[in-house]
Motif scaffolding. Structure first.
Motif, PDB file in Angstrom:
ATOM      1  N   SER A 130       0.820  -1.214   0.000  1.00 26.80           N
ATOM      2  CA  SER A 130       0.000   0.000   0.000  1.00 26.80           C
ATOM      3  C   SER A 130       0.853   1.262   0.000  1.00 26.80           C
ATOM      4  O   SER A 130       0.487   2.265  -0.610  1.00 26.80           O
ATOM      5  CB  SER A 130      -0.936  -0.007   1.211  1.00 26.80           C
ATOM      6  N   ASN A 131       2.004   1.235   0.675  1.00 24.67           N
ATOM      7  CA  ASN A 131       2.872   2.421   0.678  1.00 24.67           C
ATOM      8  C   ASN A 131       3.377   2.750  -0.719  1.00 24.67           C
ATOM      9  O   ASN A 131       3.412   3.910  -1.126  1.00 24.67           O
ATOM     10  CB  ASN A 131       4.077   2.200   1.614  1.00 24.67           C
ATOM     11  N   THR A 132       3.760   1.730  -1.466  1.00 27.56           N
ATOM     12  CA  THR A 132       4.266   1.947  -2.818  1.00 27.56           C
ATOM     13  C   THR A 132       3.181   2.526  -3.710  1.00 27.56           C
ATOM     14  O   THR A 132       3.408   3.478  -4.455  1.00 27.56           O
ATOM     15  CB  THR A 132       4.776   0.623  -3.420  1.00 27.56           C
ATOM     16  N   VAL A 133       1.997   1.959  -3.633  1.00 31.27           N
ATOM     17  CA  VAL A 133       0.872   2.448  -4.427  1.00 31.27           C
ATOM     18  C   VAL A 133       0.573   3.897  -4.075  1.00 31.27           C
ATOM     19  O   VAL A 133       0.375   4.746  -4.950  1.00 31.27           O
ATOM     20  CB  VAL A 133      -0.380   1.577  -4.199  1.00 31.27           C
ATOM     21  N   MET A 134       0.569   4.200  -2.778  1.00 33.73           N
ATOM     22  CA  MET A 134       0.274   5.556  -2.320  1.00 33.73           C
ATOM     23  C   MET A 134       1.306   6.556  -2.869  1.00 33.73           C
ATOM     24  O   MET A 134       0.946   7.630  -3.372  1.00 33.73           O
ATOM     25  CB  MET A 134       0.289   5.596  -0.785  1.00 33.73           C
ATOM     26  N   VAL A 135       2.571   6.211  -2.786  1.00 33.05           N
ATOM     27  CA  VAL A 135       3.618   7.119  -3.266  1.00 33.05           C
ATOM     28  C   VAL A 135       3.497   7.317  -4.771  1.00 33.05           C
ATOM     29  O   VAL A 135       3.625   8.426  -5.290  1.00 33.05           O
ATOM     30  CB  VAL A 135       5.017   6.589  -2.880  1.00 33.05           C
ATOM     31  N   MET A 136       3.209   6.218  -5.494  1.00 36.78           N
ATOM     32  CA  MET A 136       3.066   6.332  -6.950  1.00 36.78           C
ATOM     33  C   MET A 136       1.890   7.228  -7.330  1.00 36.78           C
ATOM     34  O   MET A 136       1.954   7.960  -8.304  1.00 36.78           O
ATOM     35  CB  MET A 136       2.875   4.951  -7.562  1.00 36.78           C
ATOM     36  N   GLU A 137       0.818   7.153  -6.563  1.00 34.73           N
ATOM     37  CA  GLU A 137      -0.366   7.942  -6.891  1.00 34.73           C
ATOM     38  C   GLU A 137      -0.274   9.394  -6.427  1.00 34.73           C
ATOM     39  O   GLU A 137      -0.780  10.295  -7.082  1.00 34.73           O
ATOM     40  CB  GLU A 137      -1.609   7.277  -6.288  1.00 34.73           C
ATOM     41  N   LYS A 138       0.373   9.610  -5.289  1.00 37.91           N
ATOM     42  CA  LYS A 138       0.336  10.938  -4.665  1.00 37.91           C
ATOM     43  C   LYS A 138       1.563  11.795  -4.941  1.00 37.91           C
ATOM     44  O   LYS A 138       1.507  13.014  -4.839  1.00 37.91           O
ATOM     45  CB  LYS A 138       0.187  10.800  -3.145  1.00 37.91           C
ATOM     46  N   SER A 139       2.681  11.169  -5.256  1.00 39.67           N
ATOM     47  CA  SER A 139       3.896  11.947  -5.515  1.00 39.67           C
ATOM     48  C   SER A 139       3.890  12.347  -6.990  1.00 39.67           C
ATOM     49  O   SER A 139       4.566  11.755  -7.829  1.00 39.67           O
ATOM     50  CB  SER A 139       5.139  11.116  -5.183  1.00 39.67           C
ATOM     51  N   ARG A 140       3.115  13.375  -7.296  1.00 36.07           N
ATOM     52  CA  ARG A 140       2.797  13.678  -8.683  1.00 36.07           C
ATOM     53  C   ARG A 140       3.901  14.416  -9.433  1.00 36.07           C
ATOM     54  O   ARG A 140       3.827  14.560 -10.649  1.00 36.07           O
ATOM     55  CB  ARG A 140       1.519  14.533  -8.753  1.00 36.07           C
ATOM     56  N   ASN A 141       4.910  14.915  -8.723  1.00 37.42           N
ATOM     57  CA  ASN A 141       5.917  15.721  -9.422  1.00 37.42           C
ATOM     58  C   ASN A 141       7.265  15.010  -9.541  1.00 37.42           C
ATOM     59  O   ASN A 141       8.275  15.636  -9.833  1.00 37.42           O
ATOM     60  CB  ASN A 141       6.102  17.067  -8.708  1.00 37.42           C
ATOM     61  N   CYS A 142       7.273  13.694  -9.303  1.00 37.40           N
ATOM     62  CA  CYS A 142       8.540  12.969  -9.371  1.00 37.40           C
ATOM     63  C   CYS A 142       8.257  11.526  -9.797  1.00 37.40           C
ATOM     64  O   CYS A 142       7.370  10.883  -9.241  1.00 37.40           O
ATOM     65  CB  CYS A 142       9.230  12.991  -8.004  1.00 37.40           C
ATOM     66  N   PRO A 143       8.994  11.005 -10.782  1.00 38.31           N
ATOM     67  CA  PRO A 143       8.771   9.618 -11.192  1.00 38.31           C
ATOM     68  C   PRO A 143       9.124   8.654 -10.066  1.00 38.31           C
ATOM     69  O   PRO A 143      10.002   8.932  -9.244  1.00 38.31           O
ATOM     70  CB  PRO A 143       9.706   9.436 -12.389  1.00 38.31           C
ATOM     71  N   VAL A 144       8.424   7.527 -10.034  1.00 34.67           N
ATOM     72  CA  VAL A 144       8.632   6.522  -8.987  1.00 34.67           C
ATOM     73  C   VAL A 144       8.905   5.170  -9.646  1.00 34.67           C
ATOM     74  O   VAL A 144       8.130   4.710 -10.477  1.00 34.67           O
ATOM     75  CB  VAL A 144       7.388   6.387  -8.078  1.00 34.67           C
ATOM     76  N   MET A 145      10.018   4.551  -9.248  1.00 34.87           N
ATOM     77  CA  MET A 145      10.334   3.212  -9.733  1.00 34.87           C
ATOM     78  C   MET A 145      10.134   2.225  -8.586  1.00 34.87           C
ATOM     79  O   MET A 145      10.695   2.389  -7.509  1.00 34.87           O
ATOM     80  CB  MET A 145      11.778   3.142 -10.242  1.00 34.87           C
ATOM     81  N   ALA A 146       9.285   1.212  -8.841  1.00 31.18           N
ATOM     82  CA  ALA A 146       9.002   0.201  -7.827  1.00 31.18           C
ATOM     83  C   ALA A 146       9.771  -1.073  -8.162  1.00 31.18           C
ATOM     84  O   ALA A 146       9.675  -1.579  -9.282  1.00 31.18           O
ATOM     85  CB  ALA A 146       7.503  -0.086  -7.780  1.00 31.18           C
ATOM     86  N   ILE A 147      10.515  -1.576  -7.183  1.00 31.53           N
ATOM     87  CA  ILE A 147      11.338  -2.767  -7.382  1.00 31.53           C
ATOM     88  C   ILE A 147      10.702  -3.940  -6.642  1.00 31.53           C
ATOM     89  O   ILE A 147      10.679  -3.958  -5.409  1.00 31.53           O
ATOM     90  CB  ILE A 147      12.779  -2.549  -6.869  1.00 31.53           C
ATOM     91  N   PRO A 148      10.184  -4.934  -7.361  1.00 33.29           N
ATOM     92  CA  PRO A 148       9.560  -6.081  -6.691  1.00 33.29           C
ATOM     93  C   PRO A 148      10.541  -6.847  -5.817  1.00 33.29           C
ATOM     94  O   PRO A 148      11.756  -6.809  -6.033  1.00 33.29           O
ATOM     95  CB  PRO A 148       9.078  -6.956  -7.855  1.00 33.29           C
ATOM     96  N   GLU A 149       9.978  -7.543  -4.858  1.00 30.85           N
ATOM     97  CA  GLU A 149      10.775  -8.259  -3.870  1.00 30.85           C
ATOM     98  C   GLU A 149      11.733  -9.254  -4.513  1.00 30.85           C
ATOM     99  O   GLU A 149      12.857  -9.438  -4.051  1.00 30.85           O
ATOM    100  CB  GLU A 149       9.822  -9.005  -2.924  1.00 30.85           C
ATOM    101  N   GLU A 150      11.294  -9.881  -5.593  1.00 33.05           N
ATOM    102  CA  GLU A 150      12.099 -10.936  -6.218  1.00 33.05           C
ATOM    103  C   GLU A 150      13.033 -10.408  -7.305  1.00 33.05           C
ATOM    104  O   GLU A 150      13.756 -11.188  -7.917  1.00 33.05           O
ATOM    105  CB  GLU A 150      11.174 -12.000  -6.826  1.00 33.05           C
ATOM    106  N   ALA A 151      13.005  -9.104  -7.558  1.00 33.73           N
ATOM    107  CA  ALA A 151      13.817  -8.568  -8.658  1.00 33.73           C
ATOM    108  C   ALA A 151      15.287  -8.488  -8.257  1.00 33.73           C
ATOM    109  O   ALA A 151      15.618  -7.981  -7.195  1.00 33.73           O
ATOM    110  CB  ALA A 151      13.313  -7.181  -9.047  1.00 33.73           C
ATOM    111  N   SER A 152      16.138  -9.002  -9.114  1.00 34.12           N
ATOM    112  CA  SER A 152      17.578  -8.800  -8.934  1.00 34.12           C
ATOM    113  C   SER A 152      18.087  -8.097 -10.180  1.00 34.12           C
ATOM    114  O   SER A 152      17.596  -8.339 -11.299  1.00 34.12           O
ATOM    115  CB  SER A 152      18.297 -10.131  -8.725  1.00 34.12           C
ATOM    116  N   TYR A 153      19.046  -7.222 -10.008  1.00 34.55           N
ATOM    117  CA  TYR A 153      19.457  -6.369 -11.121  1.00 34.55           C
ATOM    118  C   TYR A 153      20.140  -7.163 -12.228  1.00 34.55           C
ATOM    119  O   TYR A 153      20.982  -8.008 -11.985  1.00 34.55           O
ATOM    120  CB  TYR A 153      20.395  -5.257 -10.650  1.00 34.55           C
ATOM    121  N   LYS A 154      19.744  -6.866 -13.450  1.00 32.45           N
ATOM    122  CA  LYS A 154      20.507  -7.269 -14.633  1.00 32.45           C
ATOM    123  C   LYS A 154      20.392  -6.119 -15.618  1.00 32.45           C
ATOM    124  O   LYS A 154      19.446  -5.324 -15.550  1.00 32.45           O
ATOM    125  CB  LYS A 154      19.983  -8.580 -15.233  1.00 32.45           C
ATOM    126  N   ASP A 155      21.364  -5.996 -16.484  1.00 30.51           N
ATOM    127  CA  ASP A 155      21.333  -4.888 -17.435  1.00 30.51           C
ATOM    128  C   ASP A 155      20.020  -4.896 -18.211  1.00 30.51           C
ATOM    129  O   ASP A 155      19.568  -5.947 -18.672  1.00 30.51           O
ATOM    130  CB  ASP A 155      22.509  -4.992 -18.409  1.00 30.51           C
TER     131      ASP A 155
END
Length: 283
Positions: A130-155
């Motif tokens: 819910s926090n992620t959804v709230m920030v994505m919806e309410k933080s209207r002047n800055c892009p938001v990138m959400a990283i899922p729990e299972e995501a590990s970085y690859k190029d």
């Protein structure tokens, strides 16, 4: 040019994973990372109008816990083979999460928020907390990138951009997609979920405009017919093993509120694909 990135944390494993992802994504860029923990003093009755003040026991205990947590993160970061172009700033603020984020975004001119999708108490069947959804919806002047729990970085090799072609994008509004693609030499896949009708003149013009904005970057146009947008995105991303989904979070769009609970679940319970939410600057 230096990038300023905000990394909210609740000291969960998921939040740490998002920090690591952000560092890897921007490994070749000059960045200031602001790691934020918003704390509050539990123990005060919700109906009480009393707000604990600095110096009071509950406030000081919560503040100490917050600062100790940030100290541990800083220590963990010191063990990494860190880029000399990265600087880290620890921010502990007595506030609710959204107001703390808005405050730092405004004060420090933050250009990107990157956060995990689950907190410590997240239910197992909810991909985006819910926090992620709230920030994505309410933080209207800055892009938001959400990283899922299972995501590990690859190029990044492929970024999916769903659109209904009903919006005439401005170049500056798509700058974050262009930047992400350039950083990783990724291709942009523009995806349209069609009901079978041909594009009208306005849609054709907007499609052409997208091609001009992405000119110089590898990009292709794709159409999925007679499938709802949510399912189209999910199937497209899963079948191609795409690396990121990015979209405009508009209140009145064909794509709808993409972070409604049904959409979140349709993206997959254990989605491993980061999602970048951009905001219509004209909203």
């Amino acid at each position: 040019m230096k990038k300023k990135i905000l990394l909210p944390t609740d000291f969960s494993k998921n939040a740490w994973n998002a920090i690591q992802y952000a560092i890897e994504l921007y490994k070749n860029e000059t960045c200031d990372f602001y790691i934020l923990n918003a704390f509050n003093a539990t123990g005060y009755a919700l109906e009480s109008m009393m707000v604990p003040e600095p110096g009071e026991k509950l406030y000081e205990e919560a503040k100490e816990k917050s600062e100790q947590g940030l100290g541990k993160i800083l220590q963990r970061l010191s063990f990494r083979d860190e880029s000399p172009n990265h600087k880290f700033f620890m921010v502990s603020q007595f506030n609710n999460l959204l107001d703390a984020i808005k405050d730092i975004v405004d004060k420090e001119d933050i250009q990107m928020i990157i956060m995990g999708t689950k907190g410590k108490t997240a239910a197992q069947d909810v991909v985006f907390g819910s926090n992620t959804v709230m920030v994505m919806e309410k933080s209207r002047n800055c892009p938001v990138m959400a990283i899922p729990e299972e995501a590990s970085y690859k190029d990044l090799e492929e970024i999916v951009f769903p659109t209904d072609y009903k919006m005439n994008f401005k170049r500056r509004e798509l700058q974050d997609i262009v930047e992400a693609a350039k950083m990783s030499d990724a291709a942009i896949r523009i995806l349209h979920a069609s009901n079978g009708d041909p594009l009208d003149e306005e849609q054709e013009n907007n499609k052409k405009l997208l091609g001009e904005i992405f000119d110089g970057l590898p990009h292709t146009f794709h159409t999925v017919t007679n499938v709802d947008p949510q399912s189209a995105v999910r199937c497209f991303v899963e079948s191609r093993e795409s690396d990121m989904i990015t979209f405009f979070n508009r209140k009145h769009s064909f794509f709808g509120s993409v972070f409604s609970r049904p959409m979140v679940k349709s993206l997959g319970r254990y989605s491993k694909v980061p999602v970048l939410a951009l905001h219509d600057l004209r909203n």
